[in-house]
Design an enzyme around this catalytic site. Structure first.
Site, PDB file in Angstrom:
ATOM      1  N   CYS A 192       0.813  -1.221   0.000  1.00 22.73           N
ATOM      2  CA  CYS A 192       0.000   0.000   0.000  1.00 22.73           C
ATOM      3  C   CYS A 192       0.846   1.270   0.000  1.00 22.73           C
ATOM      4  CB  CYS A 192      -0.965   0.001   1.182  1.00 22.73           C
ATOM      5  SG  CYS A 192      -0.219  -0.381   2.782  1.00 22.73           S
ATOM      6  N   HIS A 248      -2.297   6.835   3.836  1.00 26.10           N
ATOM      7  CA  HIS A 248      -0.846   6.898   4.056  1.00 26.10           C
ATOM      8  C   HIS A 248      -0.306   8.205   3.480  1.00 26.10           C
ATOM      9  CE1 HIS A 248      -1.078   2.940   5.489  1.00 26.10           C
ATOM     10  NE2 HIS A 248      -0.413   2.277   4.563  1.00 26.10           N
TER      11      HIS A 248
END
Length: 388
Positions: A162, A264
């Site tokens: 990710c 993120h």
């Protein structure tokens, strides 16, 4: 099976979801419930969940309700015989079980689109971020031919970690406009959802930053090279990933877990081979203009903007920007000169969307459009029709 489900299955391609009760599997289900091309046909999970209706087997953690189309669907064990009618199988399995199960599905001649890490290093398996390197789908026929016995339809294709996913999208855009990058320093501030459920204990993450995520830095450093690299011909008809060998890129990653639920954030500094390097304004324009194949070919899950560039001094922020375009694109901000390298900027990527299930779904859409997954009929998109 409801009458509605039967009607939809006649009009859409059947797909399955492995690890369907887990957090990634739940995200697959949420995204596939109203997909214009695909219909969920089979769900797989652990033996303790098998035999139960999905609503009773899953500890549902999504912000939306369980889609009605799967509520009463019976969960199966993750065995190929339960998925034999599926054109595509999406895997949200944990890495500790994904290897053997995904391998068995490939051996059963099923097309597997995996979110797990197990096959990412395999020299015959494409590692694809759909907004970056759709051309790596060209390796699938070789994977099928090398399998013993050779496969007609089955293969494994993985998406990336990710955090890597959010990084490589702007890097690819910059390389496309300005040529090779020589170096990249990246520091991540990663959401707790990246650790799965139940994840990091609350006493470890509240009012804290954890400056270590096991294996994450290594994954970012080598995955970036495989994704941005080309495909080379070894001279005997065999192809391989060149891991960016023709123009080496050095990547240094530092990964941190922070008390954010989803999204993120990364601070990135890059050095270009080109001298003089591009200006911050040229970089902004290149990022805005970047159009990957997933957009130009019309993948229904692709974002309108692969990269959205913020002009505000304090954006992107996870709480404000992670669900823009349903989390399918990447946000970039604070593009400016770097006094050590050339250019630095901030990246935000939704780790549970483009960083996970969304990437696998767009990869499958690309595979359909490119003919890597061959569907028996083009019920849902005239662009897929082929003359006999």
């Amino acid at each position: 099976m409801s009458n509605l489900h039967r009607v939809l299955e006649e009009k859409k391609a059947k797909v399955g979801v492995l690890g369907a009760t887990g957090t990634v599997g739940q995200r697959f289900i949420t995204l596939l419930a109203d997909h214009p091309w695909f219909i969920i046909h089979a769900l797989g999970a652990s033996p303790r969940s098998a035999g139960k209706p999905y609503a009773k087997a899953a500890n549902w953690k999504q912000a939306t309700r369980i889609p009605s189309i799967v509520r009463e669907m019976i969960v199966h064990e993750c065995k190929p015989e339960h998925f034999k009618d599926c054109a595509i199988v999406f895997s949200g399995l944990d890495a500790d079980v994904a290897g053997d199960i995904e391998g068995a599905f490939r051996a059963a001649d099923l097309a597997v689109f995996s979110n797990a890490k197990n096959y990412r290093r395999d020299p015959s398996v494409p590692l694809i971020v759909p907004l970056v390197n759709a051309y790596h789908l060209a390796m699938v026929p070789q994977q099928q031919a090398l399998h013993n016995p050779p496969l007609q339809k089955g293969f494994i294709l993985t998406n990336a970690n990710c955090s890597t996913t959010g990084l490589v999208v702007p890097l690819r855009a910059l390389e496309k406009s300005f040529g090779p990058l020589e170096a990249c320093f990246v520091t991540t501030m990663q959401a707790i959802s990246g650790g799965g459920y139940p994840g990091v204990p609350s006493l470890d993450i509240i009012d804290n930053v954890v400056p270590y995520i096991g294996g994450e830095e290594e994954k970012m450093e080598w995955e970036t090279l495989k994704i941005l690299g080309g495909i080379s011909d070894d001279g005997d008809g065999k192809k391989s990933f060149d891991m960016h060998a023709s123009r080496p890129l050095r990547v240094s990653a530092s990964c941190n877990r922070v008390p954010v639920i989803d999204g993120h954030t990364m601070t990135v500094s890059v050095r270009f081979s080109r001298r003089p390097p591009p200006s911050p304004q040229q970089v902004r324009e290149a990022l805005v203009a970047y159009t990957p194949e997933a957009q130009s070919m019309g993948c229904p899950s692709a974002p309108v903007h692969a990269i959205f560039v913020h002009e505000e001094a304090d954006r992107p922020q996870p709480r404000l920007d992670r669900y823009y375009q349903d989390g399918a694109g990447v946000s970039v901000g604070r593009v400016r000169q770097c006094p050590v390298l050339d250019i630095k900027f901030v990246v935000l990527a939704n780790n549970v969307s483009i960083g996970a299930a969304t990437s696998s779904i767009i990869n499958a859409e690309l595979a359909v459009l490119k003919g890597v997954v061959k569907l028996p009929a083009c019920y849902f998109n005239q662009r897929l029709c082929q003359e006999d």
